[in-house]
Design an enzyme around this catalytic site. Sequence first.
Site, PDB file in Angstrom:
ATOM      1  N   TYR A  79       0.837  -1.205   0.000  1.00 10.96           N
ATOM      2  CA  TYR A  79       0.000   0.000   0.000  1.00 10.96           C
ATOM      3  C   TYR A  79       0.868   1.250   0.000  1.00 10.96           C
ATOM      4  O   TYR A  79       0.631   2.169  -0.781  1.00 10.96           O
ATOM      5  CB  TYR A  79      -0.924  -0.017   1.225  1.00 10.96           C
ATOM      6  CG  TYR A  79      -1.800   1.206   1.322  1.00 10.96           C
ATOM      7  CD1 TYR A  79      -2.907   1.345   0.496  1.00 10.96           C
ATOM      8  CD2 TYR A  79      -1.525   2.220   2.228  1.00 10.96           C
ATOM      9  CE1 TYR A  79      -3.717   2.465   0.563  1.00 10.96           C
ATOM     10  CE2 TYR A  79      -2.329   3.347   2.308  1.00 10.96           C
ATOM     11  CZ  TYR A  79      -3.421   3.459   1.478  1.00 10.96           C
ATOM     12  OH  TYR A  79      -4.210   4.576   1.551  1.00 10.96           O
TER      13      TYR A  79
ATOM     14  N   LYS B 155       1.157   4.160  -3.108  1.00 12.04           N
ATOM     15  CA  LYS B 155       0.860   5.579  -2.881  1.00 12.04           C
ATOM     16  C   LYS B 155       2.073   6.445  -3.253  1.00 12.04           C
ATOM     17  O   LYS B 155       1.916   7.551  -3.762  1.00 12.04           O
ATOM     18  CB  LYS B 155       0.416   5.829  -1.446  1.00 12.04           C
ATOM     19  CG  LYS B 155      -0.944   5.202  -1.145  1.00 12.04           C
ATOM     20  CD  LYS B 155      -2.010   5.679  -2.121  1.00 12.04           C
ATOM     21  CE  LYS B 155      -3.376   5.146  -1.792  1.00 12.04           C
ATOM     22  NZ  LYS B 155      -4.430   5.705  -2.632  1.00 12.04           N
TER      23      LYS B 155
END
Length: 140
Positions: A41, A45
């Site tokens: 994750y 990002k």
Amino acid sequence: MTFNNYPFIVQKLSNLLSSGASVILNASAVNAKGAATGSIYFATKAAVRSFARSLAAELGERHIRVNAISPGIVRTEFQGKMDLPKEAVEGFIDAVRQAAPLHRDGEAVEIAKAVVFLASDDSSYMTANDLAIDGGYMNS
């Protein structure tokens, strides 16, 4: 929308954007951090943040601005969909909250106001930026 769709969506829609348009991508305040349980994750990002910079360079000649926003902790349904034990999610949220100088969660309206700013002419000289709206978390 998942990260994997960003390049294709922007590519398909870029011909529809007029001079002076604004593209705003959603990154996250974790894009410059690291954590043992969030590597995928966090990395995606960071990739969104990098994609915004590269896309700004590509679309700049057409006077199209591209920026990213990086919200901190904002309570949404997303936290319940992370396929992690509730205790782990709450522990992470608490750690972020304690690390951020404001020591609180953000509100969706605070993020929305920043997006409206980036979409408006008030930010006409901003591009290739990552706007952190995170209570100071990225700088702590």
